[in-house]
Design an enzyme around this catalytic site. Structure first.
Site, PDB file in Angstrom:
ATOM      1  N   HIS A   1      15.707  51.092  38.512  1.00  0.00           N
ATOM      2  CA  HIS A   1      15.996  51.654  37.195  1.00  0.00           C
ATOM      3  C   HIS A   1      15.285  52.985  37.000  1.00  0.00           C
ATOM      4  CE1 HIS A   1      16.502  47.298  37.073  1.00  0.00           C
ATOM      5  NE2 HIS A   1      17.352  47.458  36.080  1.00  0.00           N
TER       6      HIS A   1
ATOM      7  N   GLY B   1       9.603  41.966  32.472  1.00  0.00           N
ATOM      8  CA  GLY B   1      10.981  42.034  32.932  1.00  0.00           C
ATOM      9  C   GLY B   1      11.857  41.204  32.016  1.00  0.00           C
TER      10      GLY B   1
ATOM     11  N   GLY C   1      15.621  46.991  24.228  1.00  0.00           N
ATOM     12  CA  GLY C   1      15.814  45.571  24.523  1.00  0.00           C
ATOM     13  C   GLY C   1      14.642  44.738  24.040  1.00  0.00           C
TER      14      GLY C   1
ATOM     15  N   HIS D   1      20.481  53.912  33.697  1.00  0.00           N
ATOM     16  CA  HIS D   1      19.641  52.747  33.373  1.00  0.00           C
ATOM     17  C   HIS D   1      19.219  51.975  34.622  1.00  0.00           C
ATOM     18  CE1 HIS D   1      18.263  48.898  31.726  1.00  0.00           C
ATOM     19  NE2 HIS D   1      18.984  48.386  32.706  1.00  0.00           N
TER      20      HIS D   1
ATOM     21  N   ARG E   1      -1.905  11.649  21.342  1.00  0.00           N
ATOM     22  CA  ARG E   1      -2.178  12.903  20.604  1.00  0.00           C
ATOM     23  C   ARG E   1      -3.534  12.803  19.906  1.00  0.00           C
ATOM     24  NH1 ARG E   1       0.760  12.831  14.782  1.00  0.00           N
ATOM     25  NH2 ARG E   1       0.997  10.590  14.595  1.00  0.00           N
TER      26      ARG E   1
ATOM     27  N   GLU F   1       7.152  29.175  18.117  1.00  0.00           N
ATOM     28  CA  GLU F   1       6.780  28.507  19.374  1.00  0.00           C
ATOM     29  C   GLU F   1       6.769  29.492  20.543  1.00  0.00           C
ATOM     30  OE1 GLU F   1       9.258  27.468  17.384  1.00  0.00           O
ATOM     31  OE2 GLU F   1       8.395  25.662  16.469  1.00  0.00           O
TER      32      GLU F   1
ATOM     33  N   HIS G   1       4.624  14.036  20.443  1.00  0.00           N
ATOM     34  CA  HIS G   1       5.897  13.422  20.065  1.00  0.00           C
ATOM     35  C   HIS G   1       6.821  13.457  21.275  1.00  0.00           C
ATOM     36  CE1 HIS G   1       3.798  14.216  16.393  1.00  0.00           C
ATOM     37  NE2 HIS G   1       4.713  13.625  15.652  1.00  0.00           N
TER      38      HIS G   1
ATOM     39  N   HIS H   1      14.796  15.518  17.529  1.00  0.00           N
ATOM     40  CA  HIS H   1      13.364  15.652  17.791  1.00  0.00           C
ATOM     41  C   HIS H   1      12.882  14.836  18.987  1.00  0.00           C
ATOM     42  CE1 HIS H   1      13.390  17.780  14.075  1.00  0.00           C
ATOM     43  NE2 HIS H   1      12.069  17.810  13.949  1.00  0.00           N
TER      44      HIS H   1
END
Ligand SMILES: Cc1ncc(C[n+]2csc(CCOP(=O)(O)OP(=O)(O)O)c2C)c(N)n1
Ligand SMILES: [Mg+2]
Length: 662
Positions: A27, A116, A155, A258, A348, A402, A452, A464
């Protein structure tokens, strides 16, 4: 006469187009467009010392637009890093060369992070900036006082993860974070008008960033913008107006530059345009000398920093933390206490209990959760929140981000000096997965606390309840998935994750589990990945292989079989990756190489059975769930899917009958 900044930048342009030409792949457009901005940053502002790429107080540079890898390779070569050499650059993108297609943190010490996958560089930089502020709060300006600079393309600033990262950085007021946006209006498909009309600058301002606009092709103006960014308390976005492929007279400004070689004719034309009358890969002496001089700018700073470290009285502690080595002195006293007072707890909760001991013993940990703190049990009592007003805190409220959390944790781990762990529901590893993959690829020691972990979460139902997640994560190289069966195993798995140089995922239950390991073992049994928890009493006919919450079901089912005279081993298998790495004799002892007619192997895991034939064989019995879950209380869901001791024992007996076993 000193060469102009533009001439220095043209050295980047020439190397980029020559390397891409030689590889006939790569590129050129991005490095050619951002060469002036990068030259301003590297010759005037970035604090670094090529003679010691690991100097802890260096500024971090992240090329989020990783496809423009030749930009960073040219910069590292020109400023005098040991690698890449000019030969490495001539072998751009070839097998065995560190100048890989995209920058890889494990190939070149000057490459801080692998980039990347667009957007993730920006998000990792947020983590680096967090780690810097935290360590600054712990060690002071004398030892920790650096910045994180990013070059991001269109991007990077379209990808969803940048929204999470930008929001988090603004909220935490990460003023040490400076993003240079290569605003060239071009992506692969053509003009950005095809797909974007948002006001990017307004978006950053709304997220409480400082924004600055400048001509990205004018190094002086970029320098002024950098000064303004450095002076401000907010994170800064510098919008650099550029032209992709700048210098290639017929192709610049188009998507053609590009991601493809410019072609011999266009390269020749660019040499004329740039007044660069030299053969491929040649950099004139005066220009190389000027670059190398710029590369030495940081050596005095570095020496002074070293002096301060020597005089700080904290040298050993500081350096030990940088190495990231963690002992497990906390484990034995913790287990002794645990075994003295055994209770049914969810893993947990067991993780939280272990963390109380870990966080007291290991000051480098920084915990967090993507808005599920009370469910993931990630916050221990003494941890203060890490906030814009208190960077010394060790607990991050990542919000419902997340992917942003996982990417930030990668940045923190790769920054060094901190050990990030963070939680969400196991099912939402899907939301974080691209960053989990980069944890693995980069060997970033991130510990994912994923609770969970099955239909055992109950009433929240199929959306879930993870099904395919455990096996799909086990399919990923260079990351260990741990699924402990009780509180003792949970602590052992935590110890292994902390001591690993790779990332780990802890899959933990919502529901309470019976203590299975009730006596001190004298060694970390989970270290072998699988071990015999119970040996057959009668003649061995069955070997149960189970993980996590299903180990107690396997034990109870085995007890029923034993009553009928069928001897059954129960193997707890908290970590398949570790088991696979054991010597053949050990694996043979646990899973003897005999036909399933002699000894039937049975796997039990409340998730996809896909892949369990690796351990039970094609003619073994795989008990699991190969469909989406159900909304029901946990016990009902387990019963519905046949995961009770009675139903398992019956299935095994029936299976043995159909196989003609006695
Ligand atoms: C997550 C992700 N999706 C897709 C790609 C493939 N890809 C590489 S570069 C690029 C276009 C990027 O455009 P921009 O950031 O503007 O770079 P420029 O063309 O200006 O160099 C795409 C889609 C990628 N690397 N990562
Ligand atoms: Mg672009």
């Amino acid at each position: 006469m000193q060469p102009t900044q533009r001439r220095l930048a043209n050295a980047i342009r020439a190397l980029a187009m020559d390397a891409v030409e030689a590889a006939n792949s790569g590129h050129p457009g991005m490095p050619m467009g951002m060469a002036d901005a990068a030259t301003a940053l590297f010759t005037k502002h970035l604090k670094f010392d090529p003679s010691d790429p690991h100097w802890p107080d260096r500024d971090r540079f992240v090329l989020s637009a990783g496809h423009g890898s030749m930009l960073i390779y040219a910069l590292l070569y020109l400023t005098g890093y040991e690698r890449p050499t000019l030969d490495d650059i001539k072998r751009f993108r070839q097998l065995g060369s560190p100048t890989a297609g995209h920058p890889e943190n494990f190939e070149l010490p000057g490459v801080e992070v692998t980039t990347g996958p667009l957007g993730q560089g920006v998000a990792m930089a947020v983590g680096m900036a967090i780690a810097e502020r935290h360590l600054n709060a712990v060690y002071g300006d004398e030892l920790v006082d650096h910045r994180t600079f990013v070059i991001a393309g269109d991007g990077d600033l379209m990808e969803g993860v940048n929204h999470e990262a930008v929001g988090l950085a603004g909220h935490l007021k990460l003023g040490r974070l400076i993003v240079l946006w290569d605003d060239n209006n071009i992506t692969i498909d053509g003009s950005t008008d095809l797909s974007r009309n948002e006001d990017v600058v307004a978006r950053f301002e709304a997220a409480k960033w400082q924004t600055i606009e400048c001509d990205g092709l004018d190094g002086g103006k970029v320098g002024k913008a950098l000064e303004k960014a450095i002076a401000d308390e907010r994170p800064s976005l510098i919008r650099c107006k550029t032209i992709i492929g700048f210098g290639a007279p017929n192709k610049q400004g188009t998507a053609a530059t590009h991601g493809a070689a410019l072609g011999a004719e266009e390269v020749a034309a660019a040499r004329v345009e740039l007044n660069w009358d030299l053969p491929a890969f040649e950099v004139p002496d005066d220009i190389l000398t000027a670059w190398r001089t710029a590369g030495k700018r940081g050596s005095l700073d570095h020496a002074q920093w070293q002096d301060r470290l020597e005089r700080s009285g904290r040298k050993d502690e500081f350096l030990a933390r940088q190495t990231g080595k963690v002992g497990d002195a906390w484990l034995k006293p913790y287990l002794d206490k645990l075994l003295a007072d055994l209770k049914s707890v969810a893993t947990r909760k067991a993780s939280e209990m272990a963390l109380e001991a870990i966080n007291a013993a290991v000051p480098a940990t920084i915990g967090g959760s993507a808005d599920l703190t009370g469910s993931n049990n990630t916050k221990t009592k003494a941890l203060e929140p890490l906030t814009a007003d208190n960077y010394s805190g060790r607990y991050i409220y990542y919000g419902i981000r997340e992917f942003g959390m996982a990417a930030a944790m990668n940045g923190m781990a790769l920054h060094g000096g901190v050990i990030p762990y963070g939680g969400t529901f196991l099912v939402f590893t899907d939301y974080a997965r691209p960053a989990i993959r980069l944890s693995a690829l980069q060997k970033a020691r991130v510990i994912y606390v994923m609770t969970h972990d099955s239909i055992g979460l109950g009433e929240d139902g199929p959306t879930h309840q993870p099904i395919e997640h455990l096996q799909s994560l086990r399919a990923m190289p260079q990351i260990a998935v741990y699924r402990p069966a009780d509180a003792v195993e949970t602590a052992e798995c935590w110890a292994l994750a902390l001591q690993s140089d790779e990332p780990s995922i802890l899959a933990l239950t919502r529901q309470n589990l019976t203590p299975l390991r009730t006596k001190a073992a004298g060694e970390n049994l989970c270290a072998k990945g699988a071990y015999r928890l119970k040996a057959a009493e009668g003649a061995r006919k069955v070997i149960f292989l189970a993980t996590g919450s299903e180990v107690e079901i396997a034990l109870a089912a085995a007890a029923k079989l034993e009553q009928g005279g069928v001897g059954a081993d129960v193997v707890s298998m908290p970590c398949t990756e570790r088991f696979d790495a054991q010597p053949a004799e050990y694996r043979e002892d646990i899973l003897p190489d005999v036909s399933n007619r002699e000894i039937l192997r049975v796997s039990i895991e409340a998730g996809a059975t896909f892949g369990w034939e690796r351990y039970v064989g094609l003619h073994g019995l795989k008990i699991g769930i190969d469909r989406f879950g159900v909304s029901a209380p946990a016990a009902d869901a387990y019963d519905y899917f046949g995961l009770t001791p009675d139903k398992v024992a019956r299935r095994v007996t029936d299976f043995m009958k159909t196989r003609g076993m006695k």
